[in-house]
Design an enzyme around this catalytic site. Structure first.
Site, PDB file in Angstrom:
ATOM      1  CB  THR A  14      -0.918   0.023   1.237  1.00 51.09           C
ATOM      2  OG1 THR A  14      -1.545   1.307   1.357  1.00 51.09           O
ATOM      3  CG2 THR A  14      -0.126  -0.230   2.510  1.00 51.09           C
ATOM      4  CE  LYS A  74      -1.998  -4.446   3.596  1.00 48.26           C
ATOM      5  NZ  LYS A  74      -2.239  -5.572   2.663  1.00 48.26           N
ATOM      6  CE1 TYR A 102      -4.150  -1.651   5.356  1.00 53.32           C
ATOM      7  CE2 TYR A 102      -3.172   0.394   4.587  1.00 53.32           C
ATOM      8  CZ  TYR A 102      -3.752  -0.836   4.325  1.00 53.32           C
ATOM      9  OH  TYR A 102      -3.925  -1.235   3.026  1.00 53.32           O
ATOM     10  CD  GLU A 160      -2.433   5.413   4.203  1.00 58.34           C
ATOM     11  OE1 GLU A 160      -1.812   5.791   5.207  1.00 58.34           O
ATOM     12  OE2 GLU A 160      -3.249   6.141   3.599  1.00 58.34           O
TER      13      GLU A 160
END
Length: 326
Positions: free
Chosen positions: A127, A154, A150, A129
């Site tokens: 991601t 990841k 999160y 992010e």
């Protein structure tokens, strides 16, 4: 021996999983995926024809036994790991769940997959992010600086199970570092769908007003149907590599509101600043307010992807624009 490829999709009932299942079936794949027990209908994104053509197996990334059983029964050639606790805001409130699924779950998956088929190819849904506070544009060489549980989970999965297992075990596994991608199948709790649904309800007279957080946050938004093509392309290469997938254009949340307003043939007039900013319709009625509760504890203010590598090496490019045109 059959030359038909077999693909297993975790998260097959989600936005990306449903598009990917359809795409792979069109390619002639035999497709299977995890079905997680839910009190609501988990198959609402899966069309009737797709349901008839795929094999669903009960299981999830928290349960090693279910992974081993699924891979022993189905023995996939390709695995697309799309399952995740994918709500960034919720990850601040439930950080252990984010790590349990998004990090430890990936570890369970890759180990179970290698046990079933040492030649398996794995796509890991990473991601944007993971970039967090990194200045745009972000590409494969940009430093990672996640600011949410999160993003942190990841990134740890990417480092330990993608880069790590690729180097230590020779596993064909790659990360698709996907920037935001949306569709009508997006979950209702994501900001894009919250905006479109709320405005549609206001136009229909069902709702008077709705609330958002940071209107100035910028995201590189694409169409989910375009992005699943890139996932497949990554696993068709001779060697596993990681790729940023993005449009190369960034828009603010306010831009998204205005584009949605235009699509509905409505008008919005902005007034006030900061937490006092409001959006009014042409009659002067307030239809949008700002609520501090919807701000993240630490915000990623500006994501803008550079997908030059994917465009050059994979031959991929997005086909649907921000405004929904092809």
């Amino acid at each position: 021996m059959s030359n038909v490829k077999r693909a297993f999709i975790t998260g097959i009932t989600g936005q990306d999983g449903s598009y990917l299942a359809e795409f792979l079936l069109e390619k002639g794949y035999i497709v299977s995926g995890f079905l997680r027990r839910s009190s609501t209908d988990p198959l609402m994104r899966i069309s009737y024809d797709t349901k008839k053509s795929i094999k669903l197996i009960y299981g999830n990334l928290r349960d090693m036994a279910s992974l081993e059983r699924a891979f022993a029964e189905f023995v996939p050639d390709e695995i697309y790991n799309l399952a995740a606790q994918s709500d960034v805001g919720i990850s601040f409130k439930c950080p252990e769940e984010a790590f349990e699924v998004n990090y430890y779950g990936v570890g369970r998956l890759v180990n179970a997959a290698m046990k079933a088929n040492s030649q398996v190819k794995i796509y890991q849904a990473s991601t944007s992010e993971m970039f967090g506070k990194t200045n745009p544009p972000q590409n494969e060489q940009s430093p990672f600086a996640p600011v949410s549980p999160y993003g942190e989970a990841k990134l740890k999965a990417h480092e330990d199970y993608v880069a790590g297992y690729r180097e230590r075990h020779g596993l064909f596994i790659c990360s698709g570092i996907l920037f935001n991608h949306e569709s009508p199948r997006r979950g209702k709790h994501f900001v894009t769908r919250k905006i479109t649904r709320s405005l549609a309800e206001i136009k229909l007279g069902i709702k008077d007003c709705f609330e958002l957080g940071n209107l100035e946050a910028k995201r590189d938004w694409g169409f989910a149907g375009d992005y699943v093509r890139a996932m497949w392309m990554m696993l068709q290469q001779d060697k596993p590599e990681d790729y940023v997938i993005s449009t190369g254009l960034s828009h603010s949340v306010k831009d998204f509101v205005e584009a949605s307003i235009k699509a509905l043939d409505m008008q919005i007039i902005w007034g006030g600043k900061g937490l006092d900013e409001v959006g009014k319709d042409e009659s002067g009625r307030v239809i949008l307010r700002i609520n501090k509760e919807f701000y993240r504890p630490v915000e990623v203010n500006y994501l803008l992807g550079d997908s030059s590598k994917a465009r050059k090496k994979l031959g991929w490019k997005p086909e649907v624009t921000f405004d929904g045109n092809r």
